[in-house]
Design an enzyme around this catalytic site. Structure first.
Site, PDB file in Angstrom:
ATOM      1  N   CYS A  14       0.814  -1.099   0.005  1.00  0.00           N
ATOM      2  CA  CYS A  14       0.232  -0.420   0.132  1.00  0.00           C
ATOM      3  C   CYS A  14       1.009   1.077  -0.081  1.00  0.00           C
ATOM      4  O   CYS A  14       1.882   1.188   0.767  1.00  0.00           O
ATOM      5  CB  CYS A  14      -1.218  -0.040   1.703  1.00  0.00           C
ATOM      6  SG  CYS A  14      -1.722   0.991   1.409  1.00  0.00           S
ATOM      7  N   ASP A 275     -13.378 -11.852   3.835  1.00  0.00           N
ATOM      8  CA  ASP A 275     -12.010 -10.182   3.683  1.00  0.00           C
ATOM      9  C   ASP A 275     -11.871 -10.312   5.063  1.00  0.00           C
ATOM     10  O   ASP A 275     -10.394  -9.979   5.433  1.00  0.00           O
ATOM     11  CB  ASP A 275     -11.876  -9.031   3.191  1.00  0.00           C
ATOM     12  CG  ASP A 275     -11.389  -8.300   2.209  1.00  0.00           C
ATOM     13  OD1 ASP A 275     -10.598  -8.485   2.424  1.00  0.00           O
ATOM     14  OD2 ASP A 275     -11.524  -7.139   3.023  1.00  0.00           O
TER      15      ASP A 275
END
Length: 378
Positions: A14, A275
């Site tokens: 990220c 998730d």
């Protein structure tokens, strides 16, 4: 058969360092923190298995980490292969992004290939920049907001994704006004999740049931006010509550009282059932080596879906169970014992429903009447 794939093509990589990131926490609790970037071989395996039958359809959603870290060429290659395998009527595309790396090239691609974008923005600068930081510790609001405006100009379909921290909950009236003023009319609010190893409510960003109850009630009254004025703004949670009242089913799996059967694919092809559970003990196969039938068999052996159906005894006798359904499994999970308990946000739901049920019922009845009129006109 329709299948849903949530693809972590950049694994946990990220370009931001959000303080409340639940996926960063998950990665800290597994053996391999980052699986690198997804190869074309793995991407093709996903597509091949998703659309192997002539009548198979699929939804492909890209998540992270930050999926744009895989680069625009990866996505162009993915879609090119997808288009070579099946007509576009058989698949849909979406992508969740922090918005930091977007530019007009990304926007043109999203528009041309009909991606639905989920753009993370925590409202105003004061709230967003508390926790959504870059790697140098600087706030990212201005860059993300400018890219949101760019997506609007370029005609890209997108929703705003807001993580509800304690500070966002306290500022919801101002945040909603900010979204309205900027013509952001499709909103998703997700309750902030505390780290696996910490107790609920212990962090400076943590929600309490009291703060979340006040947030839901204030936001719903704004939603209802604008609905009454004919100035409807889509808020996913409230839209799903109306759907539950009309059909008994919500589009958001966490609201149905049972986990959905979708596939979270990490960059190396490892498959997980949710998730919120991309952890070693929940791996149910690898898309490169296992068939979907073999993966589903492992899901059943894990009893992941079956376990989610259990409800606390007091929930079954609760007036609001038909709307709450017990809450999302992750909010019920005690990771120390492995048991599912009453949702942490139980009291928030009780307070919200008790205060807003009449207005919620009014909306549902109006929607039911509108549906009947449409049916009679056919």
């Amino acid at each position: 058969m329709h299948s849903v794939f949530l693809i972590k093509c950049a694994s946990s990589a990220c370009n931001m360092k959000c303080r409340y990131c639940f996926y960063n926490d998950e990665c800290d609790n597994r053996t391999v923190r980052n699986f690198g970037m997804m190869s074309d071989t793995t991407a093709h395996a996903i597509i091949d298995k998703a659309l192997c039958g002539r009548r198979d359809t699929a939804s492909f959603g890209f998540q992270g980490g930050e999926p744009t870290m895989s680069g625009l060429p990866f996505f162009k290659s993915f879609v090119s292969y997808l288009e070579s395998k099946a007509d576009s009527s058989r698949w849909s595309l979406s992508l969740q992004t922090n918005g930091l790396a977007l530019d007009r090239d990304w926007a043109a691609f999203f528009r041309q290939k009909h991606f639905l974008i989920g753009l993370s923005l925590d409202g105003s600068k004061a709230v967003h920049d508390l926790y959504r930081l870059d790697h140098s510790g600087k706030g990212t609001f201005s860059r993300v907001f400018n890219n949101a405006r760019m997506l609007q100009r370029e005609g890209v379909e997108f929703n705003i994704l807001t993580t509800v921290t304690r500070q966002a909950a306290d500022s919801i009236c101002a945040l909603y006004d900010f979204y309205r003023r900027n013509s952001f009319r499709y909103l998703q609010f997700t309750a902030c999740i505390d780290p696996i190893q910490s107790g609920r409510g212990e962090n400076d960003y943590s929600l309490t049931p009291e703060s979340y109850a006040e947030f839901l009630t204030k936001l719903f009254r704004l939603y209802y006010r604008d609905w009454k004025r004919g100035q409807y703004t889509s808020i996913r949670y409230f839209d799903n509550l109306v759907s539950l009242m009309l059909t008994g089913h919500a589009e958001e799996c966490g609201m149905n009282g049972v986990c959905g059967s979708y596939y979270v694919i990490e960059a190396d092809g490892s498959v997980f059932p949710c998730d919120f559970y991309v952890l070693d003990s929940y791996c149910i196969g690898n898309i490169n080596t296992d068939s979907l039938e073999e993966i589903e068999k492992k899901r059943k052996e894990l009893s992941f879906v079956e376990k989610s159906k259990s409800a606390a005894p007091e929930c079954l006798n609760c007036r609001w169970f038909r709307l709450c359904r017990g809450g999302c499994r992750r909010d019920r999970e005690n990771f120390a014992t492995g048991e599912l308990e009453k949702t942490y946000l139980c009291e928030a739901y009780r307070q919200f429903f008790s205060q807003c049920i009449n207005e919620l019922t009014e909306i549902a009845e109006a929607e039911a009447m509108a549906i009947r009129r449409q049916q009679l006109m056919r």
